[in-house]
Design a protein around this motif. Sequence first.
Motif, PDB file in Angstrom:
ATOM      1  N   VAL A  31       0.939  -1.128   0.080  1.00  0.00           N
ATOM      2  CA  VAL A  31      -0.062  -0.010  -0.027  1.00  0.00           C
ATOM      3  C   VAL A  31       0.975   1.253   0.167  1.00  0.00           C
ATOM      4  O   VAL A  31       1.932   1.349   0.960  1.00  0.00           O
ATOM      5  CB  VAL A  31      -0.990   0.009   1.165  1.00  0.00           C
ATOM      6  N   THR A  32       0.660   2.206  -1.004  1.00  0.00           N
ATOM      7  CA  THR A  32       1.339   3.567  -1.023  1.00  0.00           C
ATOM      8  C   THR A  32       0.414   4.465  -1.055  1.00  0.00           C
ATOM      9  O   THR A  32      -0.767   4.416  -1.418  1.00  0.00           O
ATOM     10  CB  THR A  32       2.273   3.331  -2.414  1.00  0.00           C
ATOM     11  N   TRP A  33       0.823   5.827  -0.615  1.00  0.00           N
ATOM     12  CA  TRP A  33      -0.177   6.937  -0.283  1.00  0.00           C
ATOM     13  C   TRP A  33       0.695   8.094  -1.112  1.00  0.00           C
ATOM     14  O   TRP A  33       1.913   8.289  -0.909  1.00  0.00           O
ATOM     15  CB  TRP A  33       0.004   7.399   1.234  1.00  0.00           C
ATOM     16  N   SER A  34      -0.064   8.999  -2.101  1.00  0.00           N
ATOM     17  CA  SER A  34       0.623   9.977  -2.835  1.00  0.00           C
ATOM     18  C   SER A  34      -0.368  10.979  -3.030  1.00  0.00           C
ATOM     19  O   SER A  34      -1.587  10.679  -2.978  1.00  0.00           O
ATOM     20  CB  SER A  34       0.873   9.328  -4.302  1.00  0.00           C
ATOM     21  N   LEU A  40       3.741  10.303  -0.548  1.00  0.00           N
ATOM     22  CA  LEU A  40       4.102  10.965   0.718  1.00  0.00           C
ATOM     23  C   LEU A  40       5.108  10.467   1.518  1.00  0.00           C
ATOM     24  O   LEU A  40       5.082   9.401   1.801  1.00  0.00           O
ATOM     25  CB  LEU A  40       2.819  11.226   1.342  1.00  0.00           C
ATOM     26  N   THR A  41       6.108  11.195   1.948  1.00  0.00           N
ATOM     27  CA  THR A  41       7.449  10.657   2.691  1.00  0.00           C
ATOM     28  C   THR A  41       7.545  11.420   3.971  1.00  0.00           C
ATOM     29  O   THR A  41       6.813  12.341   4.115  1.00  0.00           O
ATOM     30  CB  THR A  41       8.481  10.579   1.680  1.00  0.00           C
ATOM     31  N   VAL A  42       8.471  10.843   4.772  1.00  0.00           N
ATOM     32  CA  VAL A  42       8.939  11.534   5.716  1.00  0.00           C
ATOM     33  C   VAL A  42       9.380  13.041   5.594  1.00  0.00           C
ATOM     34  O   VAL A  42       8.834  14.128   6.461  1.00  0.00           O
ATOM     35  CB  VAL A  42      10.132  10.849   6.663  1.00  0.00           C
ATOM     36  N   LYS A  43      10.034  13.119   4.396  1.00  0.00           N
ATOM     37  CA  LYS A  43      10.321  14.483   3.852  1.00  0.00           C
ATOM     38  C   LYS A  43       9.058  15.671   3.782  1.00  0.00           C
ATOM     39  O   LYS A  43       9.112  16.700   4.151  1.00  0.00           O
ATOM     40  CB  LYS A  43      11.092  14.672   2.493  1.00  0.00           C
ATOM     41  N   GLN A  49       2.197   3.374   8.504  1.00  0.00           N
ATOM     42  CA  GLN A  49       2.306   1.994   9.006  1.00  0.00           C
ATOM     43  C   GLN A  49       1.597   1.124   8.228  1.00  0.00           C
ATOM     44  O   GLN A  49       0.643   1.413   7.639  1.00  0.00           O
ATOM     45  CB  GLN A  49       1.762   2.124  10.558  1.00  0.00           C
ATOM     46  N   ALA A  50       2.198  -0.222   8.580  1.00  0.00           N
ATOM     47  CA  ALA A  50       1.477  -1.452   7.940  1.00  0.00           C
ATOM     48  C   ALA A  50       1.476  -2.737   8.898  1.00  0.00           C
ATOM     49  O   ALA A  50       2.444  -3.077   9.382  1.00  0.00           O
ATOM     50  CB  ALA A  50       1.885  -1.724   6.549  1.00  0.00           C
ATOM     51  N   GLN A  51       0.207  -3.204   9.216  1.00  0.00           N
ATOM     52  CA  GLN A  51      -0.105  -4.542   9.749  1.00  0.00           C
ATOM     53  C   GLN A  51      -0.389  -5.259   8.874  1.00  0.00           C
ATOM     54  O   GLN A  51      -1.766  -5.650   8.739  1.00  0.00           O
ATOM     55  CB  GLN A  51      -0.946  -4.275  10.816  1.00  0.00           C
ATOM     56  N   THR A  52       0.352  -5.786   8.190  1.00  0.00           N
ATOM     57  CA  THR A  52       0.199  -6.744   6.925  1.00  0.00           C
ATOM     58  C   THR A  52      -0.568  -8.148   7.364  1.00  0.00           C
ATOM     59  O   THR A  52      -1.453  -8.522   6.525  1.00  0.00           O
ATOM     60  CB  THR A  52       1.349  -7.250   5.958  1.00  0.00           C
ATOM     61  N   ASP A  53      -0.339  -8.518   8.556  1.00  0.00           N
ATOM     62  CA  ASP A  53      -0.973  -9.645   8.976  1.00  0.00           C
ATOM     63  C   ASP A  53      -2.595  -9.589   9.226  1.00  0.00           C
ATOM     64  O   ASP A  53      -3.369 -10.641   9.078  1.00  0.00           O
ATOM     65  CB  ASP A  53      -0.383 -10.444  10.127  1.00  0.00           C
ATOM     66  N   LYS A  54      -3.083  -8.286   9.369  1.00  0.00           N
ATOM     67  CA  LYS A  54      -4.454  -7.925   9.561  1.00  0.00           C
ATOM     68  C   LYS A  54      -4.750  -7.344   8.326  1.00  0.00           C
ATOM     69  O   LYS A  54      -6.011  -6.822   8.391  1.00  0.00           O
ATOM     70  CB  LYS A  54      -4.393  -7.040  10.843  1.00  0.00           C
ATOM     71  N   CYS A  75      -4.844   6.473  -2.080  1.00  0.00           N
ATOM     72  CA  CYS A  75      -4.445   5.306  -1.743  1.00  0.00           C
ATOM     73  C   CYS A  75      -4.470   4.317  -2.436  1.00  0.00           C
ATOM     74  O   CYS A  75      -5.375   3.882  -3.059  1.00  0.00           O
ATOM     75  CB  CYS A  75      -5.126   4.771  -0.464  1.00  0.00           C
ATOM     76  N   ARG A  76      -3.346   3.459  -2.743  1.00  0.00           N
ATOM     77  CA  ARG A  76      -3.103   2.491  -3.705  1.00  0.00           C
ATOM     78  C   ARG A  76      -2.668   1.112  -3.187  1.00  0.00           C
ATOM     79  O   ARG A  76      -1.681   1.178  -2.467  1.00  0.00           O
ATOM     80  CB  ARG A  76      -2.029   3.077  -4.750  1.00  0.00           C
ATOM     81  N   ALA A  77      -3.478   0.080  -3.462  1.00  0.00           N
ATOM     82  CA  ALA A  77      -2.914  -1.203  -3.001  1.00  0.00           C
ATOM     83  C   ALA A  77      -2.848  -2.086  -4.222  1.00  0.00           C
ATOM     84  O   ALA A  77      -3.427  -2.140  -5.183  1.00  0.00           O
ATOM     85  CB  ALA A  77      -3.938  -1.850  -2.183  1.00  0.00           C
TER      86      ALA A  77
END
Length: 536
Positions: A31-34, A40-43, A49-54, A75-77
């Motif tokens: 999953v990415t956010w743009s 969108l990055t820390v800069k 955050q990602a909880q891939t098991d859930k 939001c892209r998955a």
Amino acid sequence: MFVRAPQDLTVADKSEAVFECEVDAFPVAKVTWSKDGKPLTVKDGAETQAQTDKGLYTLRIPQVDSTKHMGTIICRAENAIGSVEHPFQLNITTAPTWKAQLKDIDVLRGQDAILSIDYQGYPIPEIIWNRADKVLESDNEKIMLSEDRKQLTIRNVQIENEDEYNARIVNEFGEITSKGKLNVLELPEIQPLLVDKDIQIREQIEYSTTITGRPLPEIQWLKNQKPLTASPPHIIIETVEEDVIKTTLRIDNIVSDDDGTYTIRAKNRAGQKESSSKLNVLAKLKFFKGIQDENIIQGQPVTFQCQIEAIPKPKVTFYINDQEVKSTAKIKVEAKGDVYTLAFSKVDLPDSGTIKVVADNGTDKSEITAKLNVCLKPSLVGKPTEAQVSIGQPARIQCAFTGLPMPQLTWSRVDGQPLNEGIEIANDENSGIAALVFNTTTMTDKGAYLVKATNVVGAAEQKVNLDVKEIKPTIIRDLEPAINATKGEPMTLTIGANGNPKPTARFFRGVEEILPIEGQIEFKESEDGQTFTATI
């Protein structure tokens, strides 16, 4: 697929914004956010955050910034099987700020003017368009506002639409204003347009035209696409600028170099216009300077030169005795400007004849001629024939000359005295013979004579002598051997003599000459000059 997609969110400026989503995917999705096509990055002040098991994914922006974060976020998955994306809105409550303000624009009269803005702010602000104190709204004829009111269109703008326009952006947190000037332009116009012209050399021509445009254009005259900034003195440019521009280009006393294309160029912010005229300078073929007859000594150089005025430029050909002449080691044919030259480094006798110049420019044809006479200076042939005779005898003196042309022969006396009457001048100039004939010589004929031979290239002189000898006196009656004289009575002495010239007689007593004394001694001479008497 999204089990739970992120939702739109409205937060205060500088506060926290958190977005969550739940994704069901196998294999596990990335999953990415743009925003605006960039992750969108820390800069950018964003945390993920990602909880891939859930299948839970979070985007957290601890301190939102309206200039960086407000707007649509994607939001892209995606996994190896495929991808899915979901857009959502982050609204940050803030006063309006500009993303693009109004700008001054230039629009051609008759075209549509479009004034545009862009902004951000939340809640979504109200947009108010003004011209001076008048609020502008769509009328579906002249004024059109876009659906989001970010664009104002003025159709078919005219001069009266030129003005300053305002856009005011207002929400509950504040307002902003932007101004832009609408400049209505008109392309330059040139009236009347220049037209091609034919003009005779040394005449005058004038181009006059009026130029309009908004703003008033800058103008420039050109010749063959080169500015006439440093034009010759006989080219005069006059320009008057008021509501329109009136300009005149005048050419006085036209010369051949004025031939060319003349252009008036007008340029403003709306564009550029030009009008051109091909000026054809014409001149009837004419020999300004012709060739002249030449008398030249053999072996000397000679030049024939002519000047021709003609437009178009003529082809010029030289001929000698109707044979075309071309440059050789001895002869040079050349043209410089309007001057044409035929030059001989030296001339020989066969070069004599008629020189002809033919000029032809396809419109006119003309020719001129001159004589080339190759000459020889006069010179003496052989020795002069002098004469020595006794007085009264006939005599002839002469000498011979040559030259080309044959010389003219004249006689004179070396002592400067005129020739005596009765002397016959027997010259034969065709054969070069100069002669003087004396039928009967006298002592006054004796002397040195000068003959002068003259032609067009020079002269020669020769002195010829005539010697006339005298005839000695002869006693034809001598004095009496003895004379008886009576005292107190007269005594006469008589002697006879002849000679040429006529002799004179003198009487002596011993060695003492007897001189005449009035009343005592008297001398007489007979009429024939042969008898001389002395009476004492």
